[in-house]
Design an enzyme around this catalytic site. Structure first.
Site, PDB file in Angstrom:
ATOM      1  N   TYR A 129     -28.147  13.129  72.991  1.00  5.40           N
ATOM      2  CA  TYR A 129     -28.809  11.829  72.971  1.00  5.40           C
ATOM      3  C   TYR A 129     -27.938  10.799  72.238  1.00  5.40           C
ATOM      4  O   TYR A 129     -27.746   9.675  72.722  1.00  5.40           O
ATOM      5  CB  TYR A 129     -30.161  11.950  72.283  1.00  5.40           C
ATOM      6  CG  TYR A 129     -30.854  10.639  72.025  1.00  5.40           C
ATOM      7  CD1 TYR A 129     -31.430   9.914  73.059  1.00  5.40           C
ATOM      8  CD2 TYR A 129     -30.941  10.116  70.730  1.00  5.40           C
ATOM      9  CE1 TYR A 129     -32.072   8.701  72.818  1.00  5.40           C
ATOM     10  CE2 TYR A 129     -31.574   8.907  70.481  1.00  5.40           C
ATOM     11  CZ  TYR A 129     -32.128   8.206  71.527  1.00  5.40           C
ATOM     12  OH  TYR A 129     -32.760   7.010  71.286  1.00  5.40           O
ATOM     13  N   SER A 135     -29.442   2.783  70.003  1.00 11.26           N
ATOM     14  CA  SER A 135     -30.155   3.559  68.989  1.00 11.26           C
ATOM     15  C   SER A 135     -29.257   3.694  67.770  1.00 11.26           C
ATOM     16  O   SER A 135     -28.017   3.675  67.898  1.00 11.26           O
ATOM     17  CB  SER A 135     -30.491   4.951  69.535  1.00 11.26           C
ATOM     18  OG  SER A 135     -30.944   5.811  68.508  1.00 11.26           O
TER      19      SER A 135
END
Length: 253
Positions: free
Chosen positions: A150, A137
């Site tokens: 995250y 990501s």
């Protein structure tokens, strides 16, 4: 579109999001696909409709991963590609992240990557090589305000991918990651939760953040073709990379 005829592919997180889209799309390109997910009801229905097969799996539990992978590989008759799409992304201020939530995010996103990859390794090695595609990501490269746990988990994925590529290249196993910014049903829910004013502000931000198109990408037009290429033998000389599929948002170096 890339032809994947005969490719034996396992996809984790196949009951929702981008994993679901790949379970639906790759059989149409000729691949033999098995979907792994914890959600058996949705996973079985999606796989059946796509002409794929389903095996229940909790990617954060070692025994579950080992059993699911063994069943999947036996069903496929071998393994050419692992796509590890399963992941979670809860939001919270860093100071409010409790230990249980931190561990859950790490266990699914980071430990899940480790477990699925090392479990797939002997099958890929026995096959004479193949490909692993993990989900990174932009958060793992740039950080993510409001989702530090995250971001940390995805930063671990980035470092893991680069390390494995160096170690497993001698076995002809390619290990790459993608960093997607793709429009999904979850994003639809996020947009639906916004007030008209918030949505206007969000869309204006996206218009500046995404050089190509000013919004998240389309799963069929923008995402699936890249994934198909990375699954194919045409990408045989590419490993250790993080490929943003995001309209130029990350501009990885």
């Amino acid at each position: 579109m890339t032809d994947l005829t005969g490719k034996r592919i396992i996809i984790t997180g196949g009951a929702s999001g981008m994993g679901k889209s790949l379970v639906e799309a790759l059989p149409e390109l000729g691949a033999n696909v098995i979907s792994l997910d914890l959600n058996a009801e949705a996973g079985e229905a999606i796989a059946a409709a796509a002409g794929a097969k389903f095996v229940v799996c909790n990617v954060a539990e070692e025994v579950s991963v080992q059993q699911a992978m063994k069943t999947a590989v036996e069903t496929l008759g071998g393994l050419d590609v692992l796509i590890h799409a399963a992941g979670i992304a809860p939001g919270s201020k860093a100071e409010d992240i409790d230990f249980e939530t931190w561990n859950k995010v790490m266990s699914v996103n980071a430990t899940g990557t480790y477990l699925t990859n090392v479990t797939a390794f002997p099958y890929l090695k026995a096959n004479g090589g193949g490909a692993i595609l993990n989900f990174a990501s932009a958060a793992g490269v740039q950080g993510y305000i409001g989702k530090a746990h995250y971001a940390a988990s995805k930063g671990a994925v980035v470092a893991w991918v680069r390390s494995l590529a160096g170690e497993w290249g001698k076995h002809n196993i390619r290990v790459n990651a993608i960093a997607p910014a793709i429009w999904t049903p979850m994003y639809d829910k996020t947009r639906a939760s916004m007030s008209p004013e918030q949505l206007t502000q969000h869309d204006a931000m996206m218009k500046n953040a995404v050089p190509l198109g000013g919004k998240l990408g389309d799963v069929k037009a923008d995402f699936v073709p890249v994934m198909a290429f990375l699954c194919s033998d045409d990408s045989h000389f590419m490993t250790g990379q993080v490929f943003p599929v995001d309209g130029g948002t990350l501009m990885m170096r």
